[in-house]
Design a protein around this motif. Structure first.
Motif, PDB file in Angstrom:
ATOM      1  N   LYS A 120       0.830  -1.206   0.000  1.00 15.62           N
ATOM      2  CA  LYS A 120       0.000   0.000   0.000  1.00 15.62           C
ATOM      3  C   LYS A 120       0.867   1.260   0.000  1.00 15.62           C
ATOM      4  O   LYS A 120       1.895   1.338   0.672  1.00 15.62           O
ATOM      5  CB  LYS A 120      -0.950   0.010   1.192  1.00 15.62           C
ATOM      6  N   ILE A 121       0.426   2.237  -0.788  1.00 14.92           N
ATOM      7  CA  ILE A 121       1.102   3.527  -0.862  1.00 14.92           C
ATOM      8  C   ILE A 121       0.434   4.479   0.123  1.00 14.92           C
ATOM      9  O   ILE A 121      -0.748   4.780   0.008  1.00 14.92           O
ATOM     10  CB  ILE A 121       1.046   4.109  -2.283  1.00 14.92           C
ATOM     11  N   CYS A 122       1.186   4.928   1.116  1.00 17.69           N
ATOM     12  CA  CYS A 122       0.683   5.834   2.149  1.00 17.69           C
ATOM     13  C   CYS A 122       1.668   6.984   2.328  1.00 17.69           C
ATOM     14  O   CYS A 122       2.702   7.042   1.672  1.00 17.69           O
ATOM     15  CB  CYS A 122       0.531   5.107   3.497  1.00 17.69           C
ATOM     16  N   SER A 123       1.318   7.875   3.252  1.00 22.19           N
ATOM     17  CA  SER A 123       2.277   8.886   3.728  1.00 22.19           C
ATOM     18  C   SER A 123       2.546   8.567   5.186  1.00 22.19           C
ATOM     19  O   SER A 123       1.987   9.177   6.093  1.00 22.19           O
ATOM     20  CB  SER A 123       1.703  10.298   3.585  1.00 22.19           C
ATOM     21  N   GLY A 124       3.381   7.575   5.424  1.00 27.25           N
ATOM     22  CA  GLY A 124       3.648   7.131   6.790  1.00 27.25           C
ATOM     23  C   GLY A 124       2.730   5.996   7.197  1.00 27.25           C
ATOM     24  O   GLY A 124       1.698   5.745   6.572  1.00 27.25           O
ATOM     25  N   GLN A 125       3.094   5.324   8.272  1.00 25.08           N
ATOM     26  CA  GLN A 125       2.358   4.143   8.722  1.00 25.08           C
ATOM     27  C   GLN A 125       1.003   4.486   9.312  1.00 25.08           C
ATOM     28  O   GLN A 125       0.008   3.814   9.064  1.00 25.08           O
ATOM     29  CB  GLN A 125       3.175   3.388   9.777  1.00 25.08           C
ATOM     30  N   GLY A 126       0.922   5.560  10.117  1.00 24.59           N
ATOM     31  CA  GLY A 126      -0.349   5.851  10.783  1.00 24.59           C
ATOM     32  C   GLY A 126      -0.603   4.845  11.884  1.00 24.59           C
ATOM     33  O   GLY A 126       0.265   4.593  12.721  1.00 24.59           O
ATOM     34  N   TYR A 127      -1.786   4.250  11.907  1.00 23.74           N
ATOM     35  CA  TYR A 127      -2.084   3.222  12.899  1.00 23.74           C
ATOM     36  C   TYR A 127      -1.140   2.031  12.712  1.00 23.74           C
ATOM     37  O   TYR A 127      -0.796   1.657  11.596  1.00 23.74           O
ATOM     38  CB  TYR A 127      -3.532   2.746  12.767  1.00 23.74           C
ATOM     39  N   ALA A 128      -0.737   1.435  13.814  1.00 20.10           N
ATOM     40  CA  ALA A 128       0.115   0.248  13.747  1.00 20.10           C
ATOM     41  C   ALA A 128      -0.661  -0.895  13.110  1.00 20.10           C
ATOM     42  O   ALA A 128      -1.899  -0.942  13.190  1.00 20.10           O
ATOM     43  CB  ALA A 128       0.574  -0.140  15.147  1.00 20.10           C
ATOM     44  N   PRO A 129       0.033  -1.834  12.459  1.00 18.63           N
ATOM     45  CA  PRO A 129      -0.672  -2.964  11.839  1.00 18.63           C
ATOM     46  C   PRO A 129      -1.547  -3.699  12.845  1.00 18.63           C
ATOM     47  O   PRO A 129      -1.117  -3.990  13.960  1.00 18.63           O
ATOM     48  CB  PRO A 129       0.477  -3.848  11.346  1.00 18.63           C
ATOM     49  N   GLY A 130      -2.785  -3.978  12.471  1.00 20.14           N
ATOM     50  CA  GLY A 130      -3.709  -4.697  13.331  1.00 20.14           C
ATOM     51  C   GLY A 130      -4.448  -3.851  14.331  1.00 20.14           C
ATOM     52  O   GLY A 130      -5.321  -4.340  15.031  1.00 20.14           O
ATOM     53  N   GLN A 131      -4.130  -2.563  14.416  1.00 15.27           N
ATOM     54  CA  GLN A 131      -4.767  -1.722  15.427  1.00 15.27           C
ATOM     55  C   GLN A 131      -6.136  -1.224  14.992  1.00 15.27           C
ATOM     56  O   GLN A 131      -6.968  -0.886  15.831  1.00 15.27           O
ATOM     57  CB  GLN A 131      -3.866  -0.525  15.767  1.00 15.27           C
ATOM     58  N   SER A 132      -6.396  -1.156  13.712  1.00 14.80           N
ATOM     59  CA  SER A 132      -7.720  -0.736  13.235  1.00 14.80           C
ATOM     60  C   SER A 132      -8.291  -1.800  12.306  1.00 14.80           C
ATOM     61  O   SER A 132      -8.762  -1.524  11.221  1.00 14.80           O
ATOM     62  CB  SER A 132      -7.634   0.616  12.514  1.00 14.80           C
ATOM     63  N   GLY A 133      -8.235  -3.044  12.763  1.00 16.65           N
ATOM     64  CA  GLY A 133      -8.720  -4.166  11.981  1.00 16.65           C
ATOM     65  C   GLY A 133      -7.579  -4.995  11.429  1.00 16.65           C
ATOM     66  O   GLY A 133      -6.490  -4.479  11.177  1.00 16.65           O
ATOM     67  N   PRO A 134      -7.779  -6.290  11.231  1.00 16.03           N
ATOM     68  CA  PRO A 134      -6.721  -7.174  10.740  1.00 16.03           C
ATOM     69  C   PRO A 134      -6.506  -7.044   9.241  1.00 16.03           C
ATOM     70  O   PRO A 134      -7.292  -6.420   8.539  1.00 16.03           O
ATOM     71  CB  PRO A 134      -7.257  -8.569  11.089  1.00 16.03           C
TER      72      PRO A 134
END
Length: 307
Positions: free
Chosen positions: A120-134
């Motif tokens: 995925k193309i983002c601007s930074g990680q944001g929420y850690a993996p798994g923190q807003s759904g798997p």
């Protein structure tokens, strides 16, 4: 006679008070006031949800489409040998660069033959993996803001300069929540939609239902162009993603709750989500129930793009 008159006057004083009609009017007024307050909260929340859809999510869809119109390829793809996959320029085929297609004539140029795809193309990680759904995909090397700026595409204002991919709103319990937009390519057969999708992280169930209704007219997490991330197809009426079930969660379930079940987020009868957090730092309880002041559970959705 004077004595009799005094008793009459006393009787009148004892009988003084509110009549049933007066009490009914007072209760009706109180009910109207309470109803007006409740309606006012709903109106305010819906206005904020509408802002998140119109001034953020839809604006990012327009930015994505504009990128395609200006560059001739989808976000992060190769211009000289397009793959039609978001972040296609980072993929490889038969060990060679996808953009030069070295050795690619030996196999069909379909997505299944490319490697290092679906980042995925983002601007930074944001929420850690798994923190807003798997089911979060890995991060691409390419940066969303850099690609948009290089193509001359005007991005939504978001949270401000340098944070155009973020949007701040208040959940139904009064806590601040941040949305984040990314883009990725999903392989065929992906339950949340195949092809190029916009990934929206940090949705409460209420906002997800609202946004789903606006996007495709069906607030169903497993149907239409707006779906929940990383959920298998369920068919039984008791399962979380059965047709007609709306986003499988509610505002009384906490994020990162303690749980002893393996992979509970995918369990048919347990819709709790988030990484295990037995210490309860996130406010969740062992049963998944939270208080009205706790942070509402967060979800991730995929919005299928036309390009």
């Amino acid at each position: 006679m004077p004595k009799s008159n005094s008793f009459r006057r006393l009787g009148r004083k004892v009988q003084q008070g509110f009549t049933l009609v007066e009490l009914a009017i007072v209760l009706a007024v109180i009910g109207l006031i309470i109803g007006a307050i409740a309606i006012g909260k709903d109106v305010q929340r819906n206005a904020e949800y509408q802002k998140a859809v119109n001034k953020f999510a839809y604006q990012w869809k327009m930015a994505y489409d504009q990128y395609y119109q200006r560059t001739g390829v989808v976000l992060g793809d190769c211009q000289q040998a397009s793959t039609y996959m978001v972040n296609g320029s980072e993929t490889t085929i038969l060990g060679g660069d996808a953009c030069t297609r070295a050795g690619s004539m030996k196999v069909a140029g379909i997505p299944e033959n490319f490697d290092n795809r679906a980042l995925k193309i983002c601007s930074g990680q944001g929420y850690a993996p798994g923190q807003s759904g798997p089911g979060d995909a890995g991060l691409a090397t390419q940066n969303l803001r850099t690609l948009m700026t290089r193509a001359g595409v005007r991005m939504p204002p978001g949270r401000g300069e340098g944070h155009e991919d973020r949007f701040l709103y208040i959940d139904s319990n009064g806590n601040a929540v941040e949305l984040q937009v990314c883009f990725q390519w999903n392989t065929s057969g992906t339950a949340s939609g195949a092809g190029n999708v916009m990934v929206i992280r940090g949705l409460t169930p209420d906002l997800a239902r609202f946004m789903d209704q606006v996007v495709d007219g069906k607030p169903d997490s497993r149907e239409g162009r707006f779906r929940i991330q990383s959920r298998p197809a369920h068919t039984a009426s008791t399962q979380a993603n059965a047709p007609g079930n709306q986003w499988e969660a509610n505002n009384t379930e906490g994020n990162n709750i303690a749980d002893t079940k393996a992979n509970s987020a995918m369990n048919n009868s347990d819709t709790r989500q988030g990484i295990d957090n037995a210490s309860g730092n996130a406010g969740g309880t062992a049963t998944g129930r939270t208080y009205d002041e706790d942070r509402v559970i967060l979800l991730t959705a995929h919005w299928t793009m036309e390009q």
